[in-house]
Scaffold this active site. Structure first.
Site, PDB file in Angstrom:
ATOM      1  N   GLU A   1      -9.915   6.482   3.704  1.00 39.71           N
ATOM      2  CA  GLU A   1     -10.740   5.471   4.342  1.00 39.71           C
ATOM      3  C   GLU A   1      -9.836   4.298   4.711  1.00 39.71           C
ATOM      4  O   GLU A   1      -8.802   4.099   4.085  1.00 39.71           O
ATOM      5  CB  GLU A   1     -11.810   4.983   3.363  1.00 39.71           C
ATOM      6  CG  GLU A   1     -11.330   3.941   2.336  1.00 39.71           C
ATOM      7  CD  GLU A   1     -10.300   4.440   1.340  1.00 39.71           C
ATOM      8  OE1 GLU A   1     -10.212   5.671   1.144  1.00 39.71           O
ATOM      9  OE2 GLU A   1      -9.555   3.612   0.765  1.00 39.71           O
TER      10      GLU A   1
ATOM     11  N   SER B   1       1.853  -9.823  -1.044  1.00 34.41           N
ATOM     12  CA  SER B   1       1.500  -8.408  -0.919  1.00 34.41           C
ATOM     13  C   SER B   1       1.834  -7.816   0.441  1.00 34.41           C
ATOM     14  O   SER B   1       2.048  -6.606   0.551  1.00 34.41           O
ATOM     15  CB  SER B   1       0.007  -8.223  -1.210  1.00 34.41           C
ATOM     16  OG  SER B   1      -0.781  -9.083  -0.402  1.00 34.41           O
TER      17      SER B   1
ATOM     18  N   LYS C   1       0.817  -1.224   0.000  1.00 36.28           N
ATOM     19  CA  LYS C   1       0.000   0.000   0.000  1.00 36.28           C
ATOM     20  C   LYS C   1       0.846   1.268   0.000  1.00 36.28           C
ATOM     21  O   LYS C   1       0.428   2.297  -0.510  1.00 36.28           O
ATOM     22  CB  LYS C   1      -0.964  -0.013   1.173  1.00 36.28           C
ATOM     23  CG  LYS C   1      -2.056  -1.061   0.973  1.00 36.28           C
ATOM     24  CD  LYS C   1      -3.239  -0.833   1.857  1.00 36.28           C
ATOM     25  CE  LYS C   1      -4.391  -1.730   1.463  1.00 36.28           C
ATOM     26  NZ  LYS C   1      -4.171  -3.158   1.839  1.00 36.28           N
TER      27      LYS C   1
END
Ligand SMILES: *Cc1c(COP(=O)(O)O)cnc(C)c1O
Length: 401
Positions: A116, A383, A94
């Site tokens: 969010e 990930s 991210k």
């Protein structure tokens, strides 16, 4: 695959029949401004060089491509390579998107950032880059998620962010996104909305995909170098909103011999409400600004979702995946909570790597396919790392104490 050109989406943000910009009138101006700024920096060497430097010096790129020899031997078939996004600062992919969007916010002169978050991973990455760039940071989070993810709430606060509890509906990610959009409608003059996955109204699916493409660009070069010039046979990645998977897949789309499979959350099973497998259980529809496959009941009400991995737990999926799926360029499957937990345990024991439960879904698919694929090569996107999931892993493995 001539129709898969690097120019997609079109100027309205459509990937074939999917995507687009289904936003309230008030948000059209800030979305158009963001689109214009992004198009200007996309080919700006200075912007791209600054982002590359941040990737290298701050978040730890390039991440390794690791040949998982013990796991491959154990499964007795395909050779499995792991793209190690789990080694990045903040523990997952991210940060790639957040660093890119922080540079965009600065370029637009916006001093306040809103975001969010569901499990809190995107909130932590956002709070991190806001500290780095001295930006005010507000993170919207459902009250149920705040309760479940107290460690990440604390991390965000330690990093200087204001975490706002959202009490509406199921008190989770969907409501947090709505609240962030509401804030933005009244604040866009000073505020950038840092959306966390390849979702939402145009241009977000394009921007987030482009900032995550570094995963696939590196993996492609690394695999070519390691193999002496060949490409992998299969790419595997988990699909929540779809950002880590599109980041891995996109640079390989023109390579017709490279297959790709996205793995959604199969949860407890195929009943509506028990999973987040949008492709097998959903239908085309519009949710939160974009047209894609959506889990809904017979009346078109958005269904509740479940997954052991909070990052895969959302009723819609990135529109580019919907398009790739309908074209047949990528395939999508799901794996259950139990399979993901087992895969996390196998990877831990065979390679000394504890994966995030989201990533464990991709590992589970590799474990399922490898024995039938001798001589083939798989690249699995890891990930994120499993530190955030230790509590859940522990609850599910009582035999380990
Ligand atoms: C958030 C998250 C995901 C799911 O998001 P995508 O946008 O689908 O990539 C997957 N893995 C990890 C580790 C995450 O934190």
């Amino acid at each position: 695959m001539p129709e898969i050109a690097s120019s997609v989406p079109d100027e309205l943000g459509r990937f074939g029949d999917f995507g687009g910009r289904y936003a309230p009138e008030i948000l059209v101006t800030p979305l158009e401004d963001l689109d214009a700024t992004y198009r200007a920096v996309r080919d700006d060497a200075g912007f791209q060089a600054e982002l590359a430097t941040l990737f290298r010096q701050y978040s730890g790129r390039p991440t390794p491509l690791f040949h998982a020899r013990r796991l491959s031997e154990h499964l007795g078939g395909a050779s499995i390579y792991l793209k190690r996004e789990d080694l990045l600062h903040t523990g997952a992919h991210k940060i790639n998107n957040c660093l890119g969007q922080a540079l965009l916010a600065r370029r637009m002169g916006k001093r306040r950032v809103i975001a969010e978050t569901g499990a809190g991973q995107h909130g932590v990455a956002t709070a991190t880059v806001c500290a780095l760039f001295d930006l005010d940071c507000v993170v919207y989070m459902g009250s149920e998620d705040i309760r479940r993810q107290e460690l990440n709430v604390f991390r965000m606060r330690l990093l200087g962010a204001d975490v706002v509890s959202v009490e509406a509906g199921s008190c989770t990610l969907k409501e947090a996104i709505s609240e962030a959009m509401r804030d933005w409608a009244g604040s866009f003059e000073t505020t950038h909305y840092m959306l966390g996955s390849a979702l939402g109204p145009h241009p977000y699916p394009l921007i987030v995909r482009d900032f995550q493409r570094v995963i696939g660009v590196e993996a492609r070069e690394q695999f070519l170098a390691a193999s002496g010039g060949s490409l992998p046979d299969l790419l595997i990645a988990c699909v929540g909103g779809g950002s880590n998977s599109i980041g891995l897949f996109h640079p390989f789309l023109q390579d017709g011999d490279v297959a790709m499979v996205g793995v959604e959350a199969g949860g407890r099973g195929p009943g509506l409400g028990d999973h987040a497998a949008r492709f097998s259980g959903g239908l085309p529809g519009v949710l939160q600004g974009t047209k894609s496959y959506i889990l809904q009941d017979e009346d078109g009400q958005i269904a509740l979702t479940h997954s052991v991995s909070a990052g895969l737990d959302y009723a819609s999926v990135g529109p580019e995946h919907a398009w790739l799926r309908d074209l047949g360029r990528a395939r999508y499957t799901s794996c259950t909570d139990t399979d993901a937990l087992d895969a996390a345990s196998v990877l831990s024991r065979y390679e000394g790597i504890i994966p995030a439960l989201e990533s464990a879904h991709a590992v589970a698919e590799a474990i399922r396919r490898a024995p039938q694929a001798p001589g083939k090569t798989f690249v699995v996107n890891l990930s994120g790392r499993g530190d955030k999931d230790i509590g859940i892993l522990r609850e599910n493995m009582p035999e380990l104490g």
